[in-house]
Structure formats: structure tokens, C-alpha cells
Scaffold this active site. Sequence first.
Site, PDB file in Angstrom:
ATOM      1  N   HIS A  71       0.844  -1.215   0.000  1.00 43.35           N
ATOM      2  CA  HIS A  71       0.000   0.000   0.000  1.00 43.35           C
ATOM      3  C   HIS A  71       0.876   1.260   0.000  1.00 43.35           C
ATOM      4  O   HIS A  71       1.024   1.896   1.050  1.00 43.35           O
ATOM      5  CB  HIS A  71      -0.880   0.005   1.258  1.00 43.35           C
ATOM      6  CG  HIS A  71      -2.047   0.947   1.185  1.00 43.35           C
ATOM      7  ND1 HIS A  71      -1.953   2.287   1.456  1.00 43.35           N
ATOM      8  CD2 HIS A  71      -3.339   0.729   0.864  1.00 43.35           C
ATOM      9  CE1 HIS A  71      -3.135   2.865   1.342  1.00 43.35           C
ATOM     10  NE2 HIS A  71      -3.988   1.931   0.976  1.00 43.35           N
TER      11      HIS A  71
ATOM     12  N   ILE B 135       1.797   4.875   1.186  1.00 40.32           N
ATOM     13  CA  ILE B 135       0.892   5.720   1.973  1.00 40.32           C
ATOM     14  C   ILE B 135       0.339   4.874   3.111  1.00 40.32           C
ATOM     15  O   ILE B 135      -0.112   3.749   2.889  1.00 40.32           O
ATOM     16  CB  ILE B 135      -0.272   6.255   1.114  1.00 40.32           C
ATOM     17  CG1 ILE B 135       0.260   7.166  -0.002  1.00 40.32           C
ATOM     18  CG2 ILE B 135      -1.285   7.010   1.974  1.00 40.32           C
ATOM     19  CD1 ILE B 135      -0.815   7.639  -0.971  1.00 40.32           C
TER      20      ILE B 135
ATOM     21  N   GLY C 240      -5.582   4.652   5.635  1.00 39.43           N
ATOM     22  CA  GLY C 240      -6.403   5.462   6.534  1.00 39.43           C
ATOM     23  C   GLY C 240      -6.981   4.646   7.673  1.00 39.43           C
ATOM     24  O   GLY C 240      -7.092   5.138   8.803  1.00 39.43           O
ATOM     25  N   VAL C 241      -7.340   3.383   7.402  1.00 44.44           N
ATOM     26  CA  VAL C 241      -7.920   2.559   8.463  1.00 44.44           C
ATOM     27  C   VAL C 241      -6.890   2.278   9.561  1.00 44.44           C
ATOM     28  O   VAL C 241      -7.252   2.115  10.738  1.00 44.44           O
ATOM     29  CB  VAL C 241      -8.476   1.239   7.898  1.00 44.44           C
ATOM     30  CG1 VAL C 241      -9.680   1.505   7.040  1.00 44.44           C
ATOM     31  CG2 VAL C 241      -7.411   0.467   7.118  1.00 44.44           C
TER      32      VAL C 241
ATOM     33  N   GLU D 231      -6.903   3.031  13.457  1.00 44.95           N
ATOM     34  CA  GLU D 231      -6.530   1.994  14.422  1.00 44.95           C
ATOM     35  C   GLU D 231      -5.496   2.514  15.416  1.00 44.95           C
ATOM     36  O   GLU D 231      -5.590   2.255  16.630  1.00 44.95           O
ATOM     37  CB  GLU D 231      -5.980   0.769  13.684  1.00 44.95           C
ATOM     38  CG  GLU D 231      -5.323  -0.279  14.563  1.00 44.95           C
ATOM     39  CD  GLU D 231      -6.275  -0.945  15.554  1.00 44.95           C
ATOM     40  OE1 GLU D 231      -5.793  -1.451  16.586  1.00 44.95           O
ATOM     41  OE2 GLU D 231      -7.498  -0.953  15.295  1.00 44.95           O
TER      42      GLU D 231
END
Length: 216
Positions: free
Chosen positions: A120, A126, A129-130, A134
Site C-alpha cells: 500500500h 501511503i 487510513g484505516v 486503528e
Amino acid sequence: QGISWLKLLHRSSARMLALASFGLAGSPQRPAVPHGVARARLPVAAVAEETVAEDTWAGAETWSKAFAEPEAIFEINRIKEILPHRYPFLLVDKVIEFEAGKRCVGVKKVTSNEEFFNGHFPQRPIMPGVLQVEAMAQVGGLVALQEPITDGKGDFFFAGVNNVKWRRPVVPGDTLVMEMELTAFKAKFGLVKMKGVAYVDGQKVVEGDFQFAMVK
């Protein structure tokens, strides 16, 4: 007489030619510099530029002082005592501010060696976002899994996430500074609500509202 006149003319011409090679003050004229030939003074300018560059050089010590961070309140071993997470999903490196039962500021240093960057994305890494969310949830867990909220026993699960907004990407080399603040706690139902925000270099990167469930 004719010969004398010719001699005088010859002598005057020679004197005029000699004067032509001198300036009005009697000093020799500087020869013209051919086009494209640098004058001797240019190296002096180059030295001056090098001196300016040297004056603006900060050096490792100066930068190290600029990067100096607050002393950790909870270092990584203490965090591991509170949170059940482990590599590669322990996403809090240290805590630099903490108010028991209320709020916490945690830090995650994002490096190029993070496991998730392998996919990713390989050509443009990057932080997902999750995983930012977290990491923030884990900072919230440092509040919820200690007194006076709980005794630290049991598990801490997501029950909901709302109003999440991402402002900019988080990439290798960034330091993610996260703050989670408790807004509500219903002990009877084991529900915890928090508001969170995270920054990189003082710029907001993500924010949202969190809800967690405590399960023993």
C-alpha cells in the site's frame, strides 16, 4: 630641407602611435577581454558564494536539537503492559501526555519498514487510513484500559466510528501525533465514546468520533 621635413614627420608619427597605446593619464590601456573569457575576479565571487553556503549550513547537531521531542511518559514497554497489540499491529511508539480517565497524546513514527507499505502502495507508499484510525484507537485504549475507567482486564473493541475525515496522506518519514479524549463512559454497558484528532508537522491529517465496547 626636404629630408629634414620627412624625418620630422616620421618622428611625429612614431610619437603619436606611442601615445595611442597609452591612456590620457599616460598608463597603458587594458587589452580587450575576448568574448567568453572569464576575468580573474570571478573566482573571488565563487569563493563568496561558497562562504554564504557555508554560513547557511545547519549541520546534524542543529537538526537533532530541532527534532528533540518531549520525554516519554509511557515508553514502549509500558505501552505493551497496557495494550494487547503486538507487531505488526502495535501502532503507538510512546505517550508524551496523559490525563488519567480523560485524554492521551501518543506518537507513531512512520518508517519505510512498515509491513503495510509492501502492498500500500509499492510505488507510492501511503499509510492506510484505516490504520491511522486503528493507531488512534490504541491511544484511546491507553485511557480506557486503565483506572479510573477500568481495571485493565478484558478486551477493548470498536463499536463505531463516525465523522472521520482525512486531510492529507501519511507517508514514510512522518511522525503521527494523536490525541484521544474521552467524551462519555457508560459503565453499565461498558461503552466508551471518544473524540480523536491526529497531526503531522502541526497539520491535521485525520479526525473522527469513536465508540468502543469493553468486553470481559
